[in-house]
Design a protein around this motif. Structure first.
Motif, PDB file in Angstrom:
ATOM      1  N   ASP A  76       0.920  -1.336  -0.170  1.00 53.34           N
ATOM      2  CA  ASP A  76       0.535  -0.066   0.067  1.00 53.34           C
ATOM      3  C   ASP A  76       0.958   1.448   0.033  1.00 53.34           C
ATOM      4  O   ASP A  76       0.454   2.569  -0.904  1.00 53.34           O
ATOM      5  CB  ASP A  76      -1.322   0.040   1.034  1.00 53.34           C
ATOM      6  N   ARG A  83      -2.682  -0.610  -7.743  1.00 58.32           N
ATOM      7  CA  ARG A  83      -2.097   0.347  -7.783  1.00 58.32           C
ATOM      8  C   ARG A  83      -3.117   1.090  -9.393  1.00 58.32           C
ATOM      9  O   ARG A  83      -3.558   2.225  -9.501  1.00 58.32           O
ATOM     10  CB  ARG A  83      -0.872  -0.090  -9.480  1.00 58.32           C
ATOM     11  N   LYS A 126      -7.819   7.768  -8.743  1.00 54.99           N
ATOM     12  CA  LYS A 126      -7.979   9.461  -8.521  1.00 54.99           C
ATOM     13  C   LYS A 126      -7.064   9.656  -9.621  1.00 54.99           C
ATOM     14  O   LYS A 126      -7.831  10.728  -9.398  1.00 54.99           O
ATOM     15  CB  LYS A 126      -6.936   8.950  -6.938  1.00 54.99           C
ATOM     16  N   GLN A 143       4.377   2.262  -5.755  1.00 55.09           N
ATOM     17  CA  GLN A 143       4.986   3.398  -7.304  1.00 55.09           C
ATOM     18  C   GLN A 143       6.977   2.690  -6.994  1.00 55.09           C
ATOM     19  O   GLN A 143       6.846   2.804  -8.533  1.00 55.09           O
ATOM     20  CB  GLN A 143       5.931   4.323  -6.751  1.00 55.09           C
ATOM     21  N   VAL A 174       2.006   4.864 -10.942  1.00 56.91           N
ATOM     22  CA  VAL A 174       1.419   4.536  -9.933  1.00 56.91           C
ATOM     23  C   VAL A 174       2.477   2.695 -10.238  1.00 56.91           C
ATOM     24  O   VAL A 174       2.262   1.757  -9.662  1.00 56.91           O
ATOM     25  CB  VAL A 174       0.317   4.073 -10.681  1.00 56.91           C
ATOM     26  N   LYS A 220      -5.324   3.484  -7.349  1.00 55.81           N
ATOM     27  CA  LYS A 220      -3.848   4.280  -7.244  1.00 55.81           C
ATOM     28  C   LYS A 220      -4.345   5.260  -8.579  1.00 55.81           C
ATOM     29  O   LYS A 220      -4.460   6.939  -8.851  1.00 55.81           O
ATOM     30  CB  LYS A 220      -2.609   3.963  -6.358  1.00 55.81           C
TER      31      LYS A 220
END
Length: 288
Positions: free
Chosen positions: A192, A235, A241, A196, A257, A238
């Motif tokens: 989490d 990913r 957003k 990246q 990501v 993420k």
């Protein structure tokens, strides 16, 4: 397509109920949208269609359409005078389960394999049971007698229980091993926060001090998936957003990501979200 923000209209209950009106005109259209809530469409009269790129469901009087959380969908009235009741509720708020505090993305990941849409046909026995709960919800919302919101909440729990019983939504006890999930929690937390970066099997094995073979077995037992599948899902979440913000290109978001290529990002994103990143990028928030 827009991302619908559903506001509860029932006190102390995470649910929105729209009672049937006088009837909708043929061709009344609700454009493609998504929301966090489960949606139940109870067709009281007429004909009604719900669909997305992969699924099309046309329902008639007495049928009930189930649309899962975070499923892109649109609807259209097929017959003038069609009357329906809409119920939306957030399962994560209604259902009391320990997954809520285990990992921010774990339940969303496990539920990604659930049925996206389903039709409860009028004469089916389970439809009759579901209809009885919905009829009581409608009656309580119409009369609004003392403690009506408690009656509505109780029937929403019954609706959720029925969806579990007939495997429409996730039975969490069959999707992961509660005895081992805590052991991989440090790995979930690591993913989490380091999504990246390039994350290898060796790296994750060291997080909980296991050899790679045993780590893979443990992670599979705990989550019923591989760590790569879970990492890709995080990913994608993420990326959602960033796509909604509209501030970056698809290529930039893919890199931000942690995906190694745009084509791979596109493929994985569509697998989980049912549309391409470029289509999702057009999403706008609309308060209902």
């Amino acid at each position: 397509m827009h991302n619908e923000i559903v506001n509860s209209n029932i006190p102390n209950t995470p649910a929105r109920i729209v009672l049937p009106g006088s009837g909708s005109e043929k061709g009344t259209f609700c454009r493609p949208h998504i929301h966090n809530e489960i949606e139940i469409l109870y067709i009281l009269d007429g004909n009604f269609t719900a669909y997305n790129d992969d699924i099309k469901i046309t329902a008639k009087t007495g049928d009930i359409i189930f649309i899962n959380s975070r499923v892109v969908h649109a609807t259209i009235v097929e017959t003038s005078g069609t009357r329906s009741c809409l119920i939306q509720f957030d399962m994560s708020e209604v259902s009391q389960n320990h997954l809520k505090n285990v990992s921010k993305y774990l339940r969303r990941f496990l539920s990604s394999s659930e049925c996206p849409m389903y039709i409860f046909e009028a004469n089916d026995e389970k439809t009759k049971e579901l209809r009885s709960y919905l009829d009581e919800i409608i009656a309580e919302d119409k009369t609004r007698k003392k403690a009506y919101e408690m009656y509505i909440g109780a029937n929403i729990y019954k609706v959720l229980a029925l969806l579990h019983r007939y495997d429409i939504v996730l039975d969490e006890t069959n999707s992961f091993d509660s005895g081992t999930i805590e052991r991989v929690l440090p790995v979930l937390n690591y993913i989490d926060t380091h999504y990246q970066e390039e994350i290898t099997l060796e790296t994750l094995s060291k997080v909980i001090n296991l050899n790679q073979y045993y780590f893979c077995r443990l992670f599979k037992k705990a989550t019923n998936s591989t760590f790569t599948e879970y990492l890709n899902f995080v990913r994608v979440c993420k990326a959602e957003k960033l796509l909604l913000s509209g501030a970056n290109t698809i290529s930039e978001i893919s890199m931000n990501v942690g995906f190694s290529s745009v084509s791979y990002f596109n493929r994985i994103f569509k697998r989980y979200k049912g549309c391409t990143p470029s289509a999702y990028k057009k999403v706008k928030y609309a308060v209902q």
